[in-house]
Design a protein around this motif. Structure first.
Motif, short mmCIF file in Angstrom:
data_model
loop_
_atom_site.label_atom_id
_atom_site.label_comp_id
_atom_site.label_asym_id
_atom_site.label_seq_id
_atom_site.Cartn_x
_atom_site.Cartn_y
_atom_site.Cartn_z
N ARG A 1 4.54 12.23 2.91
CA ARG A 1 5.02 13.46 3.56
C ARG A 1 3.93 14.51 3.75
NH1 ARG A 1 6.50 13.22 -1.55
NH2 ARG A 1 6.04 14.94 -2.93
N ILE A 2 2.79 14.36 3.10
CA ILE A 2 1.72 15.36 3.16
C ILE A 2 0.54 14.90 4.02
CG2 ILE A 2 0.08 16.69 1.75
CD1 ILE A 2 2.96 17.47 1.26
N ARG A 3 0.36 13.60 4.12
CA ARG A 3 -0.81 13.05 4.81
C ARG A 3 -0.97 13.65 6.21
NH1 ARG A 3 -2.03 7.71 7.48
NH2 ARG A 3 0.19 7.49 7.76
N GLU B 1 0.85 -1.18 0.00
CA GLU B 1 0.00 0.00 0.00
C GLU B 1 0.89 1.24 0.00
OE1 GLU B 1 -3.46 0.24 -0.09
OE2 GLU B 1 -3.31 -1.89 -0.54
N ALA B 2 0.62 2.13 -0.92
CA ALA B 2 1.49 3.30 -1.10
C ALA B 2 0.66 4.57 -1.18
CB ALA B 2 2.30 3.14 -2.37
N CYS B 3 1.34 5.70 -1.01
CA CYS B 3 0.74 6.99 -1.34
C CYS B 3 0.95 7.13 -2.85
CB CYS B 3 1.41 8.13 -0.60
SG CYS B 3 0.77 9.74 -1.16
N LEU B 4 -0.14 7.11 -3.60
CA LEU B 4 -0.04 7.12 -5.06
C LEU B 4 0.56 8.41 -5.59
CD1 LEU B 4 -3.42 5.37 -5.89
CD2 LEU B 4 -1.14 4.36 -5.67
N THR B 5 0.27 9.54 -4.95
CA THR B 5 0.80 10.82 -5.41
C THR B 5 2.30 10.92 -5.15
OG1 THR B 5 -1.32 11.86 -4.99
CG2 THR B 5 0.56 13.33 -5.24
#
Length: 96
Positions: A77-79, A58-62
């Protein structure tokens, strides 16, 4: 916060990575049936073909798209992250 929305999603390694065990993309002119079977497991994405049998997690797609590498969801880094105030740990079972 402005900019692209950071979303969690599945990340697959690219079809030309060491994690794909299917080999290189067959020549569709030489053997169309072999290419059809190969392409069913290797759909095109924004960054090239991926291997559906090479799940990375599971990844941060952006973030992953921006870095051209998998960025795990926990490392986005933004979540937005909410931490308890003063070092306290919330306890949902506590009576108020």
């Amino acid at each position: 916060m402005s900019g692209p929305k950071h979303e969690r999603g599945p990340f697959y390694w690219s079809a030309d990575s060491e994690y794909c065990k299917h080999g290189t993309e067959p020549d569709w002119n030489a053997n169309g049936d072999t290419w059809d079977l190969w392409s069913d497991r290797h759909p095109a994405s924004d960054d090239g073909r991926i291997c559906l049998d090479a799940f990375a997690g599971e990844a941060c797609l952006t973030c992953s798209s921006e870095e051209v590498d998998m960025i795990p969801w926990d490392d986005c880094r933004i979540r937005v992250r909410i931490r308890p105030k003063g070092g306290m740990v919330p306890n949902p079972d506590t009576d108020h």
